[in-house]
Enzyme design. Structure first.
Site, PDB file in Angstrom:
ATOM      1  N   TYR A   1       0.835  -1.205   0.000  1.00 24.88           N
ATOM      2  CA  TYR A   1       0.000   0.000   0.000  1.00 24.88           C
ATOM      3  C   TYR A   1       0.869   1.255   0.000  1.00 24.88           C
ATOM      4  CZ  TYR A   1      -3.899   3.067   1.365  1.00 24.88           C
ATOM      5  OH  TYR A   1      -4.849   4.054   1.415  1.00 24.88           O
TER       6      TYR A   1
ATOM      7  N   VAL B   1      -9.599   1.179  12.850  1.00 24.74           N
ATOM      8  CA  VAL B   1      -9.821   1.312  14.289  1.00 24.74           C
ATOM      9  C   VAL B   1     -11.165   1.952  14.643  1.00 24.74           C
ATOM     10  CG1 VAL B   1      -8.524   3.505  14.527  1.00 24.74           C
ATOM     11  CG2 VAL B   1      -8.704   1.922  16.455  1.00 24.74           C
TER      12      VAL B   1
ATOM     13  N   GLY C   1      -1.441   1.075  22.791  1.00 22.36           N
ATOM     14  CA  GLY C   1      -2.472   2.098  22.608  1.00 22.36           C
ATOM     15  C   GLY C   1      -1.908   3.510  22.680  1.00 22.36           C
TER      16      GLY C   1
ATOM     17  N   ARG D   1      -3.116   8.749  16.053  1.00 25.27           N
ATOM     18  CA  ARG D   1      -3.700   9.012  14.734  1.00 25.27           C
ATOM     19  C   ARG D   1      -4.559  10.280  14.865  1.00 25.27           C
ATOM     20  NH1 ARG D   1      -0.702   5.303  13.957  1.00 25.27           N
ATOM     21  NH2 ARG D   1      -1.024   3.477  12.639  1.00 25.27           N
TER      22      ARG D   1
ATOM     23  N   ASP E   1       3.518  -0.790  12.191  1.00 23.42           N
ATOM     24  CA  ASP E   1       2.440   0.166  12.510  1.00 23.42           C
ATOM     25  C   ASP E   1       3.064   1.532  12.855  1.00 23.42           C
ATOM     26  OD1 ASP E   1      -0.539   0.320  13.151  1.00 23.42           O
ATOM     27  OD2 ASP E   1       0.349   1.216  14.934  1.00 23.42           O
TER      28      ASP E   1
END
Ligand code: UDX
Length: 387
Positions: free
Chosen positions: A215, A257, A277, A281, A342
């Site tokens: 991607y 999410v 966590g 974002r 990530d």
């Protein structure tokens, strides 16, 4: 092998012509392009069975195409049956344009477009952009590509083909029709960013061989293609680097999410926070996103990519707390493993969008989540994930 400026190649269904024979004005025959092009006879090695070249002896750019109103455009939206695409189609239809949607329905859903099926201004074509298609259009919004990590990793080679061949085919179409071309690139071109917040001049920190690379690198090469079609063929391009976007019509099984958390909270399930966590974002409501895309398409003389996103940054833990507040304060949180590569933090610098487009997002996360919850509740109650 070289088109005269007064000759229009109308073959359309032959993108290889764009690949092999960049349009060169007769006056530019000494251009270096001539030196690198294969000799004309080399092309005949490719068997072309149906290749009707319609030649015009007049300058088509000065003529008005038939069957079009001067004040309305014929607009192609690839990926128009998807989440952002279908909201964009709603806006363009509301503005009175003719809209053609091309979508493979790999992740998109025809039900997202249901309200337009009876309009004579609307057309849906089930088609995968990795194959060429011939259409006559004034603008192209090229959104087609799976966007959720679980979807783009499902068939990574196809994801890469979508980003490269799909973008290549649509740029070829833009070149032939002189349509303005906008691609939705992504904040993922910044990879796991070492600059924070991310501004458009940052070149990114991307793993070229990881699970997300299909991607990230796919979108990076798509941006490169846009710039090469601009430099080599004068195609009028716009690049939107869109950041995490959420809202009604996200697929319930989308895997991203916000849709995961809202769906889980509505079903009374635990919210699955991946990793600690603490990764961040910034979430943009879909109507703000669409507004930014339309402004980018219709603003003259925009150079370079433009970040379109909401700069309000949240850790994923904080997002879980906001979702609990918006949907159900009693749901619990569970921790699951983080996926490879990530990005640890992400927040757009939107100075350029503000300055050049006069755009900035207006919907707060809590308000957007409430609107999304109404839609999700309805679909979960009806057991309706669309078709
Ligand atoms: O259930 C979940 C899903 C995701 N997450 C976390 O939430 C964060 C965001 O994950 P998402 O899958 O929603 O989206 P990502 O930001 O990783 O990728 C997205 O970035 C921008 C886009 O162009 C794409 O839509 C997509 O690639 C990640 O840190 C992920 O680990 C959870 O904690 N729980």
């Amino acid at each position: 092998a070289v088109s005269s400026p007064l000759t229009v190649d109308r073959t359309g269904f032959r993108p290889s012509s764009d690949f092999e024979t960049p349009t060169v004005n007769a006056a530019d025959r000494t251009s270096h392009i001539d030196e690198v092009l294969p000799p004309p006879t080399a092309r005949s090695a490719v068997p072309i069975l149906d290749d009707p070249v319609e030649e015009r002896t007049h300058d088509v750019s000065k003529l008005k195409p038939p069957n079009r109103r001067a004040d309305k455009k014929r607009i192609l939206v690839t990926g128009g049956a998807g989440f952002i695409g279908s909201h964009l189609v709603d806006r363009l239809m509301d503005e009175g344009h003719m809209v053609i949607v091309v979508d493979s329905l790999f992740t998109g859903k025809k039900s997202n477009l249901e309200r337009h099926y009876n309009s004579p201004r609307f057309e849906f074509i089930r088609h995968d952009v990795i194959d060429p298609i011939s259409l006559e259009v004034d603008q192209i919004y090229h959104l087609a590509c799976p966007a959720s990590p679980i979807h783009y990793k499902y068939n990574p080679i196809h994801t890469l083909k979508t980003s490269f061949l799909g973008t290549y085919n649509m740029l070829g179409l833009a070149k032939r029709t002189h349509a303005r071309f906008l691609i939705t690139s992504t904040s993922e071109v910044y990879g796991d960013p070492l600059v924070h917040p991310q501004h458009e001049e940052y070149w990114g920190n991307v793993n070229p061989i990881g699970e997300r690379s299909c991607y990230d690198e796919g979108k990076r090469v798509a941006e490169t293609l846009c710039y090469d079609f601009k430099r080599q063929n004068g195609v009028d391009i716009r690049i939107a680097r869109i950041f995490n976007t959420y809202g009604p019509r996200m697929a319930l099984n989308d895997g991203r999410v916000v849709s995961n958390f809202v769906g889980q909270a509505l079903r009374g399930e635990q919210l699955t926070v991946q990793g600690s966590g603490n990764q961040t974002r910034s979430f943009c409501y879909v109507s703000d996103q669409v507004d930014g895309l339309i402004k980018l398409m219709n603003t003259e003389d925009v150079d370079g990519p433009v970040n379109i996103g909401n700069p309000h940054e949240f850790t994923i833990r904080e997002l879980a707390d906001v979702v609990k507040k918006a949907v159900d304060p009693n749901v619990e949180i569970t921790y699951t493993p983080l996926t490879p590569d990530d990005p640890k933090q992400r927040k757009p610098d939107i100075t350029k969008a503000k300055d050049v487009l006069g755009w900035e997002p207006g919907v707060e996360l809590m308000d957007g989540l409430k609107l999304m919850t109404v839609d999700f509740k309805e679909r979960i109650r009806n057991g309706d994930e669309g078709w």
